[in-house]
Motif scaffolding. Structure first.
Motif, PDB file in Angstrom:
ATOM      1  N   ILE A  12      40.332  -7.808   7.593  1.00 56.23           N
ATOM      2  CA  ILE A  12      38.522  -8.041   8.669  1.00 56.23           C
ATOM      3  C   ILE A  12      37.772  -7.842   8.542  1.00 56.23           C
ATOM      4  O   ILE A  12      36.288  -8.470   8.092  1.00 56.23           O
ATOM      5  CB  ILE A  12      39.307  -8.096  10.446  1.00 56.23           C
ATOM      6  N   GLY A  13      37.826  -6.498   7.687  1.00 54.91           N
ATOM      7  CA  GLY A  13      36.068  -6.188   7.090  1.00 54.91           C
ATOM      8  C   GLY A  13      35.884  -6.888   6.047  1.00 54.91           C
ATOM      9  O   GLY A  13      35.047  -7.166   6.040  1.00 54.91           O
ATOM     10  N   PHE A  14      36.721  -7.158   5.539  1.00 55.60           N
ATOM     11  CA  PHE A  14      36.962  -7.375   3.582  1.00 55.60           C
ATOM     12  C   PHE A  14      36.236  -8.709   3.848  1.00 55.60           C
ATOM     13  O   PHE A  14      35.495  -9.495   3.017  1.00 55.60           O
ATOM     14  CB  PHE A  14      38.161  -7.533   3.154  1.00 55.60           C
ATOM     15  N   PHE A  15      37.581  -9.786   4.295  1.00 56.14           N
ATOM     16  CA  PHE A  15      36.851 -11.165   4.388  1.00 56.14           C
ATOM     17  C   PHE A  15      35.588 -11.219   5.817  1.00 56.14           C
ATOM     18  O   PHE A  15      34.864 -12.697   4.788  1.00 56.14           O
ATOM     19  CB  PHE A  15      38.017 -11.786   5.784  1.00 56.14           C
ATOM     20  N   SER A  16      35.364 -10.396   6.433  1.00 54.72           N
ATOM     21  CA  SER A  16      34.073 -10.774   7.150  1.00 54.72           C
ATOM     22  C   SER A  16      32.813 -10.649   5.762  1.00 54.72           C
ATOM     23  O   SER A  16      31.808 -11.401   5.897  1.00 54.72           O
ATOM     24  CB  SER A  16      33.962 -10.200   8.021  1.00 54.72           C
ATOM     25  N   GLY A  17      33.221 -10.084   5.438  1.00 61.79           N
ATOM     26  CA  GLY A  17      31.793  -9.502   3.639  1.00 61.79           C
ATOM     27  C   GLY A  17      32.074 -10.492   3.668  1.00 61.79           C
ATOM     28  O   GLY A  17      30.588 -10.414   2.954  1.00 61.79           O
ATOM     29  N   VAL A  18      33.075 -10.988   2.515  1.00 64.08           N
ATOM     30  CA  VAL A  18      32.870 -12.004   1.717  1.00 64.08           C
ATOM     31  C   VAL A  18      32.413 -13.044   2.593  1.00 64.08           C
ATOM     32  O   VAL A  18      31.773 -13.993   1.917  1.00 64.08           O
ATOM     33  CB  VAL A  18      33.995 -12.518   1.500  1.00 64.08           C
ATOM     34  N   LEU A  19      32.860 -13.633   3.844  1.00 69.17           N
ATOM     35  CA  LEU A  19      32.158 -15.081   4.375  1.00 69.17           C
ATOM     36  C   LEU A  19      30.941 -14.962   4.612  1.00 69.17           C
ATOM     37  O   LEU A  19      29.861 -15.635   3.892  1.00 69.17           O
ATOM     38  CB  LEU A  19      33.243 -14.877   5.635  1.00 69.17           C
ATOM     39  N   LEU A  20      29.615 -13.230   4.543  1.00 71.65           N
ATOM     40  CA  LEU A  20      29.075 -13.204   5.286  1.00 71.65           C
ATOM     41  C   LEU A  20      27.966 -13.608   3.668  1.00 71.65           C
ATOM     42  O   LEU A  20      27.037 -14.309   3.919  1.00 71.65           O
ATOM     43  CB  LEU A  20      29.102 -11.354   5.462  1.00 71.65           C
ATOM     44  N   ALA A  21      28.317 -12.615   2.626  1.00 75.59           N
ATOM     45  CA  ALA A  21      27.835 -12.709   1.403  1.00 75.59           C
ATOM     46  C   ALA A  21      28.243 -14.736   0.832  1.00 75.59           C
ATOM     47  O   ALA A  21      26.999 -14.879   0.640  1.00 75.59           O
ATOM     48  CB  ALA A  21      29.041 -12.287   0.302  1.00 75.59           C
ATOM     49  N   ALA A  22      28.962 -14.987   1.181  1.00 71.68           N
ATOM     50  CA  ALA A  22      29.361 -16.522   1.098  1.00 71.68           C
ATOM     51  C   ALA A  22      27.506 -17.373   1.915  1.00 71.68           C
ATOM     52  O   ALA A  22      27.334 -18.554   1.105  1.00 71.68           O
ATOM     53  CB  ALA A  22      30.530 -17.615   1.477  1.00 71.68           C
ATOM     54  N   LEU A  23      28.010 -17.447   2.992  1.00 69.26           N
ATOM     55  CA  LEU A  23      26.682 -17.518   3.910  1.00 69.26           C
ATOM     56  C   LEU A  23      25.482 -17.570   3.200  1.00 69.26           C
ATOM     57  O   LEU A  23      24.326 -18.094   3.107  1.00 69.26           O
ATOM     58  CB  LEU A  23      27.420 -17.427   5.651  1.00 69.26           C
ATOM     59  N   SER A  24      25.569 -16.038   3.228  1.00 68.23           N
ATOM     60  CA  SER A  24      24.088 -15.622   2.593  1.00 68.23           C
ATOM     61  C   SER A  24      23.276 -16.747   1.297  1.00 68.23           C
ATOM     62  O   SER A  24      22.169 -16.892   1.335  1.00 68.23           O
ATOM     63  CB  SER A  24      23.645 -14.224   2.138  1.00 68.23           C
ATOM     64  N   THR A  25      24.340 -16.569   0.022  1.00 68.13           N
ATOM     65  CA  THR A  25      24.395 -16.988  -0.668  1.00 68.13           C
ATOM     66  C   THR A  25      24.445 -18.309  -0.608  1.00 68.13           C
ATOM     67  O   THR A  25      23.057 -19.258  -1.177  1.00 68.13           O
ATOM     68  CB  THR A  25      25.504 -17.110  -1.810  1.00 68.13           C
TER      69      THR A  25
END
Length: 167
Positions: free
Chosen positions: A8-21
């Protein structure tokens, strides 16, 4: 070790990075478009100023009931066509409606009326695209008017229309 929490932490980090980008790309594109439009408005301002300077001959010749030579008419048309092309490429400009009127509207009663509208619009555009330049020009304007009022005045400032026209 809790694999579910780690995933959950990994995927939320990836999602957050994708949204930020994604949001950074949108903001960057918007800033780039704003900068591109400002550059285009500056170029249209220069063309309008050029058109204004040449249109002077139509307004003056109309006042003196003289015919304007074909070379001047062609130069005016070429400048107007160049400005119209830039306007079509930058329709979102705040100055589009007035530029379209100046270029295409046949309801101006005289050449002088259109020439005056060019002057008014040029001032509006200058406030946006060359604010420092306009501020400095206003500061020297009063001095120049007093100098021009002197008998025997000869224009020497090379970027002025008076210099070009020898007035």
């Amino acid at each position: 070790m809790d694999i579910t929490g780690t995933l959950i932490g990994f995927f939320s980090g990836v999602l957050l990075a994708a949204l930020s980008t994604y949001f950074n790309a949108i903001a960057s594109k918007r800033a780039e478009n704003t900068k591109k439009l400002l550059r285009a408005e500056y170029e249209m301002y220069l063309d309008l100023s050029d058109l204004y300077n040449w249109y002077f001959w139509l307004a003056t010749n109309e006042l003196h009931r003289k015919e304007t030579d074909k070379d001047t008419i062609k130069t005016i048309y070429d400048i107007a066509a160049r400005l119209a092309t830039k306007l079509r490429e930058n329709e979102e400009s705040a100055f589009s409606a007035e530029l379209i009127n100046i270029l295409y509207n046949e309801s101006y009663p005289t050449y002088n009326a259109r020439w005056k509208h060019m002057s008014e619009l040029s001032e509006k555009m200058a406030k946006k695209v060359t604010p420092n330049h306009m501020k400095q020009l206003r500061e020297i304007s009063d001095t120049n008017i007093q100098l021009m009022a002197q008998e025997g005045f000869i224009p020497k400032a090379p970027a002025t229309s008076r210099f070009y026209l020898g007035l």
